[in-house]
Design an enzyme around this catalytic site. Structure first.
Site, PDB file in Angstrom:
ATOM      1  CD  GLU A 289      -6.006  -0.485   2.171  1.00  0.00           C
ATOM      2  OE1 GLU A 289      -6.754  -0.635   1.190  1.00  0.00           O
ATOM      3  OE2 GLU A 289      -5.599  -1.434   2.864  1.00  0.00           O
TER       4      GLU A 289
ATOM      5  CB  SER B  55      -9.809  -2.321   2.947  1.00  0.00           C
ATOM      6  OG  SER B  55      -9.051  -2.795   4.034  1.00  0.00           O
TER       7      SER B  55
ATOM      8  NE  ARG C 220      -3.563  -2.524   0.000  1.00  0.00           N
ATOM      9  CZ  ARG C 220      -3.235  -3.649  -0.649  1.00  0.00           C
ATOM     10  NH1 ARG C 220      -2.120  -3.703  -1.359  1.00  0.00           N
ATOM     11  NH2 ARG C 220      -4.015  -4.713  -0.597  1.00  0.00           N
TER      12      ARG C 220
END
Length: 308
Positions: free
Chosen positions: A296, A226, A176
């Site tokens: 995230e 998410s 990420r």
């Protein structure tokens, strides 16, 4: 500079029809939250992006980039300066075993284009609700695959409006994360190298991943996807579930009862509701399991005046 002066100068470097003033941003995000942008520009060519960024750099005006708003929360105070939407850079070109895509193309559509041409390697992206630019920015991934596995290069712009081409290695793609984030670049275009495959097998794999996603994720509500990164040695959703936080609600936003890794907008929730719930979940998980959760999702923009 006065707002009217900036508007006049922007009109001199890009087409007037791509410029909007005081544009509400909530309609551009999956969470359906967000205040207004001072200047919202939707360039249709790479040269437009370069010109806008160079102008902003020379006039010390902040620039924020938006893709399709799937993994972002914009606060109700809005965004100062210039917001550049990249959604109009949505071309997808397929040649032999390569796909070149504009930053604004949906990675789902690029995955489907690969399937239609019998190319394998992007099946993992068939359910990721993000743009190509955002996918490269955060090295998006799902079900064992990620952008790092198949990207060849990305054409980017730095904060001065200069073009930079970065190879897979130079992109420094990690979990990420990428050099695009670290150096505050913006992706204009990405090229993927794939492999020939059986179209029916590719479709079967995509069908399986889609079924798994639909059965586990709360797609019936607005959300930012998410919320947390995967902490080392753990799964964020499992920690949140074990902390008995599913269904916990602040304002109009709650931790999904279907998937603990998601927060959903169930009743006119605000960015503040999302942010407060994120902080609460982080606090409880830290207290119960001594594990720090890192978002995230990106949270940007100004707090509303009544919260300052």
């Amino acid at each position: 500079m006065h707002k009217d002066d900036i508007l006049k100068e922007l009109k001199a470097i890009v087409p007037e029809e791509i410029i909007k003033i005081d544009e509400p941003l909530k309609k551009y995000t999956y969470t359906q939250t967000g205040g207004k942008a001072d200047y919202y520009l939707s360039p249709t060519h790479n040269e437009h992006v370069q010109a806008i960024v160079h102008y902003a750099y020379t006039h010390d005006i902040p620039v924020t980039y938006l893709g399709n708003g799937s993994n972002i929360i914009i606060r109700e105070g809005g965004i100062r300066g210039i917001v550049i939407s990249l959604l109009s850079l949505d071309y997808i070109d397929v040649s032999d075993d390569a796909i070149i895509s504009g930053s604004g193309a949906a990675i789902i559509d690029v995955s489907r284009a690969a399937r239609d041409h019998g190319l394998t390697g992007l099946e993992f992206a068939c359910g990721i609700p993000g743009s190509i630019g955002g996918a490269v920015f955060m090295n998006a991934g799902a079900y064992g695959g990620e952008v790092k596995d198949c990207i060849d290069y990305a054409l980017c712009v730095n904060n001065k409006g200069e073009l930079i081409t970065l190879t897979n290695k130079e992109l420094e793609l990690d979990y990420r994360n990428s050099i695009v984030q670290k150096e505050h670049l913006v992706v204009l275009e990405a090229a993927f190298t794939l492999a020939p495959g059986d179209q029916q097998e590719i479709q079967a794999s995509m069908d399986d991943l889609t079924e798994r996603r639909e059965s586990k994720q709360p797609l019936e509500y607005p959300s930012c996807g998410s919320v947390f990164q995967r902490p080392p040695g753990h799964f964020a959703g499992k920690l949140i579930q074990d902390a008995h936080l599913q269904g916990h609600r602040i304002g109009g936003v709650e931790v999904s009862t279907k998937h603990a890794g998601f927060m959903v907008n169930v009743d006119k929730g605000t960015a503040t509701d999302y942010e407060d719930l994120i902080h609460y979940v982080q606090k409880i998980v830290q207290e119960k399991f001594d594990v720090e959760l890192h978002p995230e999702v990106r949270i940007i923009g100004e707090h509303p005046l009544n919260e300052q």
